[in-house]
Design a protein around this motif. Sequence first.
Motif, PDB file in Angstrom:
ATOM      1  N   ASN A 253      13.987  62.087 -40.641  1.00 34.16           N
ATOM      2  CA  ASN A 253      14.523  60.354 -41.127  1.00 34.16           C
ATOM      3  C   ASN A 253      13.746  59.655 -40.513  1.00 34.16           C
ATOM      4  O   ASN A 253      12.948  60.273 -39.179  1.00 34.16           O
ATOM      5  CB  ASN A 253      15.467  60.409 -40.946  1.00 34.16           C
ATOM      6  CG  ASN A 253      16.390  59.974 -40.012  1.00 34.16           C
ATOM      7  OD1 ASN A 253      15.805  59.203 -38.701  1.00 34.16           O
ATOM      8  ND2 ASN A 253      17.583  60.044 -39.763  1.00 34.16           N
TER       9      ASN A 253
ATOM     10  N   ASP B  28      15.746  58.145 -50.982  1.00 33.65           N
ATOM     11  CA  ASP B  28      15.174  59.445 -51.598  1.00 33.65           C
ATOM     12  C   ASP B  28      14.236  59.690 -52.766  1.00 33.65           C
ATOM     13  O   ASP B  28      14.209  60.623 -52.892  1.00 33.65           O
ATOM     14  CB  ASP B  28      16.881  59.964 -51.392  1.00 33.65           C
ATOM     15  CG  ASP B  28      16.874  60.848 -49.999  1.00 33.65           C
ATOM     16  OD1 ASP B  28      15.805  60.166 -49.255  1.00 33.65           O
ATOM     17  OD2 ASP B  28      18.158  61.382 -49.549  1.00 33.65           O
TER      18      ASP B  28
ATOM     19  N   LEU C 156      10.275  57.982 -50.610  1.00 33.11           N
ATOM     20  CA  LEU C 156       9.514  58.756 -49.334  1.00 33.11           C
ATOM     21  C   LEU C 156       8.813  58.454 -49.770  1.00 33.11           C
ATOM     22  O   LEU C 156       8.303  58.507 -48.124  1.00 33.11           O
ATOM     23  CB  LEU C 156      10.146  59.973 -49.918  1.00 33.11           C
ATOM     24  CG  LEU C 156      11.975  60.642 -50.508  1.00 33.11           C
ATOM     25  CD1 LEU C 156      11.603  61.916 -50.710  1.00 33.11           C
ATOM     26  CD2 LEU C 156      12.137  60.283 -49.280  1.00 33.11           C
TER      27      LEU C 156
ATOM     28  N   CYS D 259       8.459  54.665 -46.813  1.00 34.61           N
ATOM     29  CA  CYS D 259       9.029  55.383 -45.801  1.00 34.61           C
ATOM     30  C   CYS D 259       7.656  55.863 -44.670  1.00 34.61           C
ATOM     31  O   CYS D 259       7.566  56.106 -43.498  1.00 34.61           O
ATOM     32  CB  CYS D 259      10.578  55.799 -45.886  1.00 34.61           C
ATOM     33  SG  CYS D 259      11.870  54.844 -46.137  1.00 34.61           S
TER      34      CYS D 259
END
Length: 155
Positions: A21, A115, A120, A123
């Motif tokens: 993560n 997610d 994603l 991030c």
Amino acid sequence: MSEAILEARSRAGNKFKEGLNCSEAIVHTFNEMLDKPLNSEALKMATGFGGGLGHAGCMCGALTGSVMVLGLFKGRAEPGLPREPAYDLANDFHNRFLKQNGATCCRALNLHEFDSPDHLRGCLKLTGGTAKLLMEFILEKELVNAEFSWPIVQG
């Protein structure tokens, strides 16, 4: 841009792509680049900060991971030691992160469903960008030298 800055961004991005993560990717990247001062047990502490504190969407995990890394330089191990050096670094980095990204809260930084592919991608970009910002900050504050001698400023 220095090689160290590009390396930090690349490593953190790759670690995120490999499944860590955002917080883990930052902590693992800097642990490696700073000659592994943390053991595998200590690295586990970063896990719960992903997703803005375990999917709560609060403080960005890349930011909290960065503050954990900065604690390696100025954190304290005993209550009698001053906490201001660590607080000053954390506050200064927080303000830079906020200025660069416009927010510090995970759910404000990435509006996509957690997610999802779009989430994603967001991030990944944020994790790499935060690693870059952190390395710039570490070098500017002269916490390490350009060759990464561990650390030149302690306590």
